[in-house]
Motif scaffolding. Sequence first.
Motif, PDB file in Angstrom:
ATOM      1  N   GLN A 164       8.619   9.378   6.315  1.00 54.07           N
ATOM      2  CA  GLN A 164       7.373   8.723   6.732  1.00 54.07           C
ATOM      3  C   GLN A 164       7.615   7.495   7.604  1.00 54.07           C
ATOM      4  O   GLN A 164       6.676   6.801   7.994  1.00 54.07           O
ATOM      5  CB  GLN A 164       6.549   8.319   5.503  1.00 54.07           C
ATOM      6  CG  GLN A 164       6.054   9.505   4.683  1.00 54.07           C
ATOM      7  CD  GLN A 164       5.114  10.394   5.470  1.00 54.07           C
ATOM      8  OE1 GLN A 164       4.256   9.924   6.198  1.00 54.07           O
ATOM      9  NE2 GLN A 164       5.310  11.697   5.356  1.00 54.07           N
TER      10      GLN A 164
ATOM     11  N   MET B 262      -3.328   7.591   8.335  1.00 52.57           N
ATOM     12  CA  MET B 262      -2.346   6.883   7.516  1.00 52.57           C
ATOM     13  C   MET B 262      -2.271   5.406   7.934  1.00 52.57           C
ATOM     14  O   MET B 262      -2.189   4.514   7.087  1.00 52.57           O
ATOM     15  CB  MET B 262      -0.978   7.556   7.658  1.00 52.57           C
ATOM     16  CG  MET B 262       0.112   6.878   6.889  1.00 52.57           C
ATOM     17  SD  MET B 262       1.521   7.980   6.618  1.00 52.57           S
ATOM     18  CE  MET B 262       2.780   6.761   6.238  1.00 52.57           C
TER      19      MET B 262
ATOM     20  N   VAL C 149      -4.232  10.461  -1.561  1.00 51.95           N
ATOM     21  CA  VAL C 149      -4.760  10.674  -0.213  1.00 51.95           C
ATOM     22  C   VAL C 149      -5.231  12.122  -0.028  1.00 51.95           C
ATOM     23  O   VAL C 149      -4.610  12.930   0.641  1.00 51.95           O
ATOM     24  CB  VAL C 149      -3.746  10.231   0.881  1.00 51.95           C
ATOM     25  CG1 VAL C 149      -3.618   8.713   0.889  1.00 51.95           C
ATOM     26  CG2 VAL C 149      -2.371  10.851   0.687  1.00 51.95           C
TER      27      VAL C 149
ATOM     28  N   HIS D 296      -5.885  13.493   3.602  1.00 55.35           N
ATOM     29  CA  HIS D 296      -4.700  13.966   4.324  1.00 55.35           C
ATOM     30  C   HIS D 296      -4.385  15.426   3.980  1.00 55.35           C
ATOM     31  O   HIS D 296      -3.881  16.171   4.809  1.00 55.35           O
ATOM     32  CB  HIS D 296      -3.486  13.084   3.997  1.00 55.35           C
ATOM     33  CG  HIS D 296      -3.403  11.865   4.865  1.00 55.35           C
ATOM     34  ND1 HIS D 296      -3.661  10.600   4.404  1.00 55.35           N
ATOM     35  CD2 HIS D 296      -3.092  11.737   6.171  1.00 55.35           C
ATOM     36  CE1 HIS D 296      -3.513   9.736   5.394  1.00 55.35           C
ATOM     37  NE2 HIS D 296      -3.165  10.393   6.472  1.00 55.35           N
TER      38      HIS D 296
ATOM     39  N   PHE E  74       0.856  -1.192   0.000  1.00 53.20           N
ATOM     40  CA  PHE E  74       0.000   0.000   0.000  1.00 53.20           C
ATOM     41  C   PHE E  74       0.885   1.231   0.000  1.00 53.20           C
ATOM     42  O   PHE E  74       1.866   1.298   0.728  1.00 53.20           O
ATOM     43  CB  PHE E  74      -0.913   0.060   1.235  1.00 53.20           C
ATOM     44  CG  PHE E  74      -1.876   1.224   1.172  1.00 53.20           C
ATOM     45  CD1 PHE E  74      -3.177   1.039   0.728  1.00 53.20           C
ATOM     46  CD2 PHE E  74      -1.457   2.517   1.494  1.00 53.20           C
ATOM     47  CE1 PHE E  74      -4.051   2.121   0.624  1.00 53.20           C
ATOM     48  CE2 PHE E  74      -2.326   3.599   1.386  1.00 53.20           C
ATOM     49  CZ  PHE E  74      -3.632   3.397   0.952  1.00 53.20           C
ATOM     50  N   SER E  75       0.540   2.204  -0.835  1.00 51.54           N
ATOM     51  CA  SER E  75       1.184   3.496  -0.690  1.00 51.54           C
ATOM     52  C   SER E  75       0.237   4.614  -1.090  1.00 51.54           C
ATOM     53  O   SER E  75      -0.748   4.384  -1.796  1.00 51.54           O
ATOM     54  CB  SER E  75       2.486   3.574  -1.473  1.00 51.54           C
ATOM     55  OG  SER E  75       3.313   4.588  -0.891  1.00 51.54           O
ATOM     56  N   GLY E  76       0.533   5.799  -0.608  1.00 49.19           N
ATOM     57  CA  GLY E  76      -0.325   6.947  -0.880  1.00 49.19           C
ATOM     58  C   GLY E  76       0.493   8.176  -1.213  1.00 49.19           C
ATOM     59  O   GLY E  76       1.653   8.289  -0.822  1.00 49.19           O
TER      60      GLY E  76
ATOM     61  N   VAL F 230       5.069  -1.349   2.804  1.00 48.84           N
ATOM     62  CA  VAL F 230       4.714   0.037   2.510  1.00 48.84           C
ATOM     63  C   VAL F 230       5.958   0.785   2.016  1.00 48.84           C
ATOM     64  O   VAL F 230       6.876   1.020   2.793  1.00 48.84           O
ATOM     65  CB  VAL F 230       4.158   0.744   3.768  1.00 48.84           C
ATOM     66  CG1 VAL F 230       3.698   2.156   3.434  1.00 48.84           C
ATOM     67  CG2 VAL F 230       3.021  -0.057   4.377  1.00 48.84           C
TER      68      VAL F 230
ATOM     69  N   TYR G  71      -3.273  12.861  11.902  1.00 44.84           N
ATOM     70  CA  TYR G  71      -2.798  12.440  10.573  1.00 44.84           C
ATOM     71  C   TYR G  71      -2.256  11.001  10.561  1.00 44.84           C
ATOM     72  O   TYR G  71      -2.650  10.187   9.709  1.00 44.84           O
ATOM     73  CB  TYR G  71      -1.724  13.451  10.140  1.00 44.84           C
ATOM     74  CG  TYR G  71      -1.096  13.295   8.790  1.00 44.84           C
ATOM     75  CD1 TYR G  71      -1.315  14.236   7.784  1.00 44.84           C
ATOM     76  CD2 TYR G  71      -0.234  12.241   8.502  1.00 44.84           C
ATOM     77  CE1 TYR G  71      -0.705  14.131   6.549  1.00 44.84           C
ATOM     78  CE2 TYR G  71       0.374  12.119   7.268  1.00 44.84           C
ATOM     79  CZ  TYR G  71       0.137  13.068   6.299  1.00 44.84           C
ATOM     80  OH  TYR G  71       0.740  12.963   5.073  1.00 44.84           O
TER      81      TYR G  71
ATOM     82  N   VAL H 242       7.911   3.768   1.548  1.00 46.10           N
ATOM     83  CA  VAL H 242       7.879   5.143   2.062  1.00 46.10           C
ATOM     84  C   VAL H 242       9.289   5.706   2.109  1.00 46.10           C
ATOM     85  O   VAL H 242      10.262   4.968   2.209  1.00 46.10           O
ATOM     86  CB  VAL H 242       7.310   5.250   3.505  1.00 46.10           C
ATOM     87  CG1 VAL H 242       5.809   5.211   3.517  1.00 46.10           C
ATOM     88  CG2 VAL H 242       7.918   4.219   4.426  1.00 46.10           C
TER      89      VAL H 242
ATOM     90  N   ASP I  83      -5.190   3.704   6.404  1.00 45.10           N
ATOM     91  CA  ASP I  83      -4.955   3.455   4.973  1.00 45.10           C
ATOM     92  C   ASP I  83      -4.275   2.097   4.791  1.00 45.10           C
ATOM     93  O   ASP I  83      -4.663   1.288   3.952  1.00 45.10           O
ATOM     94  CB  ASP I  83      -3.999   4.500   4.369  1.00 45.10           C
ATOM     95  CG  ASP I  83      -4.569   5.911   4.357  1.00 45.10           C
ATOM     96  OD1 ASP I  83      -5.788   6.053   4.446  1.00 45.10           O
ATOM     97  OD2 ASP I  83      -3.756   6.859   4.247  1.00 45.10           O
ATOM     98  N   ILE I  84      -3.253   1.911   5.578  1.00 43.34           N
ATOM     99  CA  ILE I  84      -2.387   0.736   5.410  1.00 43.34           C
ATOM    100  C   ILE I  84      -3.058  -0.523   5.958  1.00 43.34           C
ATOM    101  O   ILE I  84      -3.108  -1.564   5.298  1.00 43.34           O
ATOM    102  CB  ILE I  84      -1.043   0.975   6.132  1.00 43.34           C
ATOM    103  CG1 ILE I  84      -0.318   2.171   5.499  1.00 43.34           C
ATOM    104  CG2 ILE I  84      -0.182  -0.280   6.123  1.00 43.34           C
ATOM    105  CD1 ILE I  84       0.818   2.733   6.340  1.00 43.34           C
TER     106      ILE I  84
ATOM    107  N   GLN J  69      -0.097  12.585  -1.643  1.00 42.37           N
ATOM    108  CA  GLN J  69      -1.042  13.703  -1.495  1.00 42.37           C
ATOM    109  C   GLN J  69      -1.197  14.454  -2.815  1.00 42.37           C
ATOM    110  O   GLN J  69      -0.221  14.656  -3.520  1.00 42.37           O
ATOM    111  CB  GLN J  69      -0.541  14.665  -0.427  1.00 42.37           C
ATOM    112  CG  GLN J  69      -0.559  14.060   0.951  1.00 42.37           C
ATOM    113  CD  GLN J  69      -0.524  15.132   2.027  1.00 42.37           C
ATOM    114  OE1 GLN J  69      -1.197  16.155   1.933  1.00 42.37           O
ATOM    115  NE2 GLN J  69       0.248  14.885   3.060  1.00 42.37           N
TER     116      GLN J  69
HETATM  117  N1  TRP Z   1       1.851  10.631   4.591  1.00 41.27           N
HETATM  118  C1  TRP Z   1       2.311  10.260   3.285  1.00 41.27           C
HETATM  119  C2  TRP Z   1       3.165  11.380   2.691  1.00 41.27           C
HETATM  120  O1  TRP Z   1       2.893  12.529   2.936  1.00 41.27           O
HETATM  121  C3  TRP Z   1       1.175   9.942   2.362  1.00 41.27           C
HETATM  122  C4  TRP Z   1       0.409   8.769   2.843  1.00 41.27           C
HETATM  123  C5  TRP Z   1      -0.846   8.779   3.381  1.00 41.27           C
HETATM  124  C6  TRP Z   1       0.840   7.430   2.819  1.00 41.27           C
HETATM  125  N2  TRP Z   1      -1.211   7.518   3.676  1.00 41.27           N
HETATM  126  C7  TRP Z   1      -0.218   6.671   3.353  1.00 41.27           C
HETATM  127  C8  TRP Z   1       2.027   6.799   2.403  1.00 41.27           C
HETATM  128  C9  TRP Z   1      -0.111   5.287   3.521  1.00 41.27           C
HETATM  129  C10 TRP Z   1       2.125   5.436   2.552  1.00 41.27           C
HETATM  130  C11 TRP Z   1       1.073   4.681   3.101  1.00 41.27           C
HETATM  131  O2  TRP Z   1       4.065  11.096   1.952  1.00 41.27           O
END
Ligand code: TRP
Length: 334
Positions: free
Chosen positions: A154, A136, A46, A49, A11-13, A148, A132, A150, A139-140, A15
Amino acid sequence: MAETVKKKVIFSGIQPTGVFTLGNYLGALQNWVKLQDEYRCVYSVVDLHSLTVRQDPKQLRANSLNSLALLLACGIDPEKSVLFLQSHAYTHTELAWVLDCYIPFGELSRMTQFKDKSQRHPENINAGLFNYPALMAADILAYNADLVPVGVDQKQHLELTRNVAARFNGIYGDTFVVPEPYIPKEGGKIMSLADPTKKMSKSDDNPKAFISILDTPETVVKKIKSAVTDSEAEVAYREGKDGVNNLLTIYSVCSGVSIAEAEREFASAGYGDFKLAVAEAVNARLRPVREEYARLIEDKAYLTQCCRQGAERALAISSRILTKVYKKVGLVAK
Ligand code: TRP
């Protein structure tokens, strides 16, 4: 043929605040694309966020769709991977609330990103900024992600995610997979062109500090020409040559040659020629992404369809986990 080994979940996100940079692309997105073959990938824009910092509503809406289009243009395949807008899956905020109740206040207070951001925005230190990491974590954990990807910035949030998952499992029995950080084998950290001791960031006040994926070829040349180097006139990767090191890294990742090979190639070149070659390599790399983006952004129907399908698939996975969590903590089934 039946799958004998279950693919691990990633999983990754990211913004949706502005256009992604060359740093995002080379450091993260390019790896997201590669991971799709080996893993079951879930990638999210995301948007929730982003609300922790004041956003212009129109701009946020546009940026969110543009971000989705950019991810597609970079090579995220919506058939292979689950790609969706975070706010389209209600499960994230609902799970975040439950997790919030299992994260000590002290642990959230220690997050360096919270401290940094509250210092930078003293006028808006809101509870969302504080919570926050819980969103997050949701999400994961809502996808039972094993890995993940990152950046270092992070890692502390991921550590908190691991803690809350393990804590919850300790109380209620195995519920969540405790995720591991995924450190890519290649890629590399791309630094600011204006101050190569800082990471390249799309929120830098100086637009010359970063290259955005959608910069025109001419802008890329201009920005790289004005990149900070040193007065040694020697293209070599060495401590103390942060600017040149950064350009060598960019060249190496964009053209697929090693740093050592690049050093040899430019052994007798001046910085002017070297920079032009770097700009050319960047443009060659970004051209297909720009072209695909230009095509996709005109196809609103397709983008909407991607959002819908992504949200549906995200919900199918995450709602099962949310239901399990609700049951474990004692909420009455619907
Ligand atoms: N906080 C991460 C960033 O700013 C973005 C993010 C949100 C994220 N949820 C996540 C990254 C879950 C990995 C997994 O880069």
